[in-house]
Design a protein around this motif. Structure first.
Motif, short mmCIF file in Angstrom:
data_model
loop_
_atom_site.label_atom_id
_atom_site.label_comp_id
_atom_site.label_asym_id
_atom_site.label_seq_id
_atom_site.Cartn_x
_atom_site.Cartn_y
_atom_site.Cartn_z
N MET A 304 14.73 4.27 4.05
CA MET A 304 14.69 5.72 3.81
C MET A 304 13.64 6.07 2.74
SD MET A 304 16.61 7.99 5.11
CE MET A 304 17.76 7.97 6.45
N ARG A 305 13.69 5.32 1.64
CA ARG A 305 12.78 5.57 0.53
C ARG A 305 11.33 5.49 1.01
NH1 ARG A 305 9.96 2.16 -2.50
NH2 ARG A 305 10.97 0.36 -1.52
N LYS A 308 10.53 8.45 3.42
CA LYS A 308 10.42 9.74 2.74
C LYS A 308 9.15 9.86 1.90
CE LYS A 308 14.94 11.71 2.12
NZ LYS A 308 15.97 11.94 1.13
N HIS A 311 6.93 11.05 4.74
CA HIS A 311 7.32 12.17 5.60
C HIS A 311 8.26 13.17 4.93
CE1 HIS A 311 5.63 10.14 9.18
NE2 HIS A 311 6.00 9.05 8.54
N GLY A 312 8.64 12.91 3.69
CA GLY A 312 9.59 13.80 3.04
C GLY A 312 10.91 13.83 3.79
N SER A 313 11.57 15.00 3.83
CA SER A 313 12.88 15.07 4.47
C SER A 313 12.82 15.51 5.92
CB SER A 313 13.80 15.99 3.67
OG SER A 313 14.20 15.31 2.50
N ASP A 314 11.65 15.46 6.50
CA ASP A 314 11.52 15.79 7.91
C ASP A 314 11.75 14.51 8.72
OD1 ASP A 314 10.75 16.29 10.46
OD2 ASP A 314 8.66 16.81 9.99
N PHE A 315 12.90 14.45 9.39
CA PHE A 315 13.25 13.21 10.09
C PHE A 315 12.76 13.18 11.53
CE2 PHE A 315 15.93 13.17 6.40
CZ PHE A 315 15.79 11.85 5.99
N LEU A 342 22.37 10.22 7.08
CA LEU A 342 21.75 11.37 7.76
C LEU A 342 22.66 12.60 7.73
CD1 LEU A 342 20.06 9.65 10.87
CD2 LEU A 342 18.94 10.47 8.77
N GLU A 345 24.36 12.93 3.53
CA GLU A 345 23.40 13.08 2.42
C GLU A 345 22.23 13.95 2.79
OE1 GLU A 345 22.51 9.20 0.83
OE2 GLU A 345 24.60 8.93 0.18
N GLU A 346 21.79 13.88 4.04
CA GLU A 346 20.62 14.68 4.44
C GLU A 346 21.03 15.97 5.13
OE1 GLU A 346 17.69 13.96 3.41
OE2 GLU A 346 18.15 11.95 2.64
#
Ligand code: CR6
Length: 824
Positions: A304-305, A308, A311-315, A342, A345-346
């Motif tokens: 994830m780290r 991100k 891409h930041g928080s755009d999954f 997902l 937390e997201e």
């Protein structure tokens, strides 16, 4: 001014540079001098010099992968059985010969220094070694990949043999430091455990789950660079070590609770303390579940780290960038963990999260043995991972309602069978079912195994998702298992087919045309003879047993398991011994039976079989009546570095599992590649080996999968075979005497009991006669040196399919959809 980028060529060292670098490191890294340095210090200085090369290439690889934002495979495995890395890294950097010369000038032997290195034994057997071969191939083929696992402080136990019995001693592979690992404090993770789940109102309205952890554990990553052959790509194997979240709990400390705070620290560190020594299952053990969750959660956070960061928080791109392979069910909890991250937390909606998770995960099944398919009690899960249990319930409910009910309306029996939750007096979470439901692809590890996964283990899932099930036959890296371990044969192949074979193992096929060539046969068999002579010395040094390189070296090396049937080998040797005692002129070429095997510490019968082999060895090896025609050697502490000495010296490869039980096997591939002839059942990859080499070049025996099923279906009675075969009966009755354990009759009886009263679940007695015939065939073949040489050459030359590069390419084509990335 822009600095010129270094190419692979610029990086390449010559002998003098390497020599200077080793000496420099001896002084400045090891703090010693040429005069007083120990062999260990020389080894570490050599490793440090090699690391200069490794790190440069590692950095270039990472920068390139980052810049190109490549899709990568993340291989999650509780085990990586790496063995030693020095010779491997030197070979892969094309530095082996150069290093040999450099050290030679310093008055040192590279092979001696390599012996200083402890094995990294962070695995039990085939599954862990497969993971190690796979990460070698991934780097070699320039695929962006990360291996994720556990940084066990103690790997698989060291085996000692005392009075014939296995004693387990701790393995301390990094007691004095390991030069190949790098600690990465900047990437530490924190992992929650235990506690409870609260439902709260979310910011955007609606309900939200919050997991209040009861404890937090720190995961410290250690990176092992994985150097591909040719040295272009250097990927990493990232292993997580557990630590207490805070070194001191200051409040407790101030209150006078120093001891309590230290106890808490010790508990946290227990998580990565030791590898579970079972190669089937330890389900039920709380610490094992925590180990699994610990490394999966650290790895998912790490993935994830890195995602991100770009891409930041755009999954939206997550599933295009990330593929995760679950090596067996051990990392299954990564599925609900990714869902938790997902959704909780997201803040993603369930369906969107599931869509991503489903695309990302794939699962490799490595066994059909029911006891090896992990199940955890619901209550344990609820205690350790309360939120994950809720997520699993949700996955299960949606699966049963949306997929099972429409397909089999009202069929509760099928629902019960396919459910992730097993109902019963103790409710359990079935990790295999969760894996299949949560993965887009499921593969077995050899053709026959994948067929049985589809038809016998998971038939209804295969009906629901016919395109999900596939096969990827296992493979082994020819760099370690031929180039490095059998230098003379490697050199012969260089001369005959050119130097590309370590990458394109199929090239060896052109050697088949020399299989009848007398001069080539001589060269090939001389090399085998040299390897056997080297092994004679190792065996003498390790066990004190004298053997002759004239004899046939018949090798069975693998974990001890009833289904692998070391007991079949054992009773056949006893039968040979009886024949020799009855008739000292019994016509057979001298034979040495060599075993290497560890038993799970709690597996009583497996340990009894080791004891019986050792007691038989004592009796046979000291019996002058049989004129040295038969010897038995049990090599203690079987491990990767010992395999590297045994495999090049093997004439005969014992692959004698009950058909249907050995998923693939990989030792079978290694021995055939080094010119051993397989005596084997039609099981696992043996079938494909016989296809490649030609059935006439293997000694195939015994019941096949269908015959095993049908005999079991009819009701197998081992006594039928016991009474029908007087030799077999005499051998089994021998177990009850004190012939092998003077003054202590009955010490070996448990083996006979398991084969008769115990019902002989692995059909040892049913296959005995056919096994004995196959051994006679081996003996006849060996006594015709030209015939033997021909078969040995053909075996070695036709193993191209079993290159782990081919396996990886199959994974890429059938499952991962990756692109190679050139570095630099
Ligand atoms: N024990 C299989 O039994 C296979 C390897 C690697 C095993 C063996 O036949 O070659 O995996 N299975 O795929 C498990 O460990 C569960 C093994 O090593």
């Amino acid at each position: 001014m822009a600095t010129k980028k270094k190419t692979d060529q610029d990086l390449q060292l010559d002998k003098d540079q390497l020599k200077a670098s080793i000496v420099r490191h001896l002084r400045s890294t090891l703090g010693t001098s040429e005069q007083k340095a120990s062999p260990e210090a020389w080894w570490k200085a050599t490793a440090a010099a090699v690391n200069e090369q490794v790190y440069e290439r590692l950095t270039r690889t990472q920068q390139t992968h980052f810049k190109k934002d490549t899709r990568a495979i993340h291989y999650l495995s509780a085990e990586f059985l790496m063995g030693r890395l020095t010779s491997n890294n030197l070979h892969n950097l094309s530095l082996y010969k150069i290093c040999e010369e450099a050290l030679g000038e310093l008055g040192l032997e590279l092979t001696d220094l390599c012996e200083q290195e402890p094995d990294m034994a962070l695995g039990n057997g085939g599954l862990g070694r497969l993971a190690a071969c796979f990460i070698d191939s991934l780097a070699t083929l320039n695929y962006p990949a990360v291996g994720y696992g556990i940084h066990y402080e103690h790997g698989l136990f060291r085996q000692e043999i005392q009075d014939g019995r296995q004693i387990e001693r701790p393995d301390s592979w990094r007691e004095y430091g390991n030069p190949w690992e790098i600690c990465r404090p900047e990437s530490v993770q924190e992992i929650p455990l235990y506690g409870y789940v609260e439902t709260v109102f979310g910011d955007k309205g609606g309900l939200k789950k919050v997991w209040h952890a009861g404890r937090k554990i720190k995961g410290v990553p250690w990176d092992i660079p994985v150097v591909g052959f040719g040295g272009h790509t250097v990927n990493i194997l990232r292993l997580w070590e557990s630590r207490a979240s805070e070194f001191f709990d200051w409040d407790v400390f101030n209150a006078g609770g120093y001891i309590d705070s230290q106890a808490e620290k010790a508990q946290a560190e227990t998580i990565s303390k030791v590898l579970y020594p079972n190669d089937d299952t330890d389900a039920g053990k709380e610490l094992r579940l925590i180990q699994q969750y610990f490394f999966c959660a650290c790895s998912i956070k790490d993935i994830m780290r890195r995602y991100k960061r770009v891409h930041g928080s755009d999954f939206g791109n997550f599933a295009t960038q990330i593929a995760i392979q679950l090596n067996d069910t051990h990392p299954t909890v990564a599925i609900p963990e990714l869902m938790r991250v997902l959704v909780d937390e997201e803040g993603m909606d369930w369906n969107a999260a599931w869509d991503i998770s489903y695309q990302v995960f794939s699962y490799t099944n490595h066994t059909l043995l029911p006891e090896a398919l992990e199940k955890w009690s619901v209550s344990l899960f609820e205690k350790v991972l309360p939120r994950h249990l809720e997520i699993i319930y949700e996955i299960n409910a949606r699966f049963l309602n949306d997929l099972v009910e429409p397909k089999w309306p009202g069929n509760d029996a099928i629902k019960a069978k396919l459910s992730i939750i097993e109902e019963g007096s103790v409710r359990k979470v079935r990790m295999g079912n969760l894996c299949v439901i949560g993965s887009s692809k499921v593969n077995g590890v050899a053709e026959i195994h994948s067929k049985l996964v589809k038809e016998d283990l998971f038939p209804e899932y295969a009906e629901l998702w016919p395109e999900k099930m596939c096969n990827v036959t296992n493979g082994v890296t020819p760099r370690r298992w031929l180039l490095a371990c059998n230098p003379e044969l490697a050199e012969l192949y260089n001369e005959v087919v050119g130097k590309e074979w370590p990458l394109q193992l199929d090239k060896l096929r052109s050697v088949v045309k020399f299989a009848d060539d007398k001069a080539f046969q001589k060269q090939f068999m001389t090399i085998k003879r040299h390897n056997k002579e080297k092994l004679v010395k190792v065996i003498k040094a390790e066990t004190g047993i004298d053997i002759s390189a004239e004899a046939i070296f018949d090798v069975q090396i693998k974990r001890l398991h009833e289904y692998k049937r070391q007991q079949l080998n054992l009773i056949h040797i006893m039968a040979l011994y009886r024949r020799l005692l009855a008739n000292p002129d019994y016509d057979m070429h001298p034979r040495v039976f060599i075993f290497g095997s560890k038993a799970a510490p709690g597996y009583k019968l497996a340990k009894d079989i080791i004891y019986a082999i050792n007691k038989l060895a004592e009796r046979v090896n000291n019996d002058v009546r049989i004129q040295g025609k038969l010897k038995v050697v049990f090599m203690p502490n079987y491990r990767v570095s010992l395999a590297e000495k045994l495999i090049p010296a093997a004439d005969v490869s014992e692959q004698i599992s009950t058909a249907g039980y050995e998923a693939s096997g990989t030792g079978n591939m290694k021995m055939a590649l080094n010119g051993a002839i397989t005596i084997g059942t039609l099981d696992g990859a043996n079938i494909e080996i016989a296809e490649e080499a030609g059935a006439e070049n293997c000694a195939i025996f015994g019941l096949n999968v269908d015959e095993v099923k049908s005999l079991k279906g009819r009701g197998y009675n081992p006594y039928d075979f016991y009474y029908a075969n007087s030799e077999l009966k005499a051998v089994l009755d021998w177990f009850d005497t004190d012939y092998f354990t003077p003054g202590r009759p009955g010490e070996l009886s448990s083996i006979k009991r398991s084969l008769l009263e115990g019902g002989d679940p692995y059909l040892t007695l049913a296959d005995f006669a056919s096994y004995s015939e196959a051994h006679k065939l081996i003996d006849t073949w060996y006594r015709d040196p030209a015939l033997w040489a021909k078969k040995a050459i053909i075996n070695s030359a036709t193993m191209g399919k079993f290159n782990s590069d081919r396996s990886i390419q199959d994974y890429v084509d059938r499952i991962w959809n990756l692109k190679p990335c050139s570095i630099g």
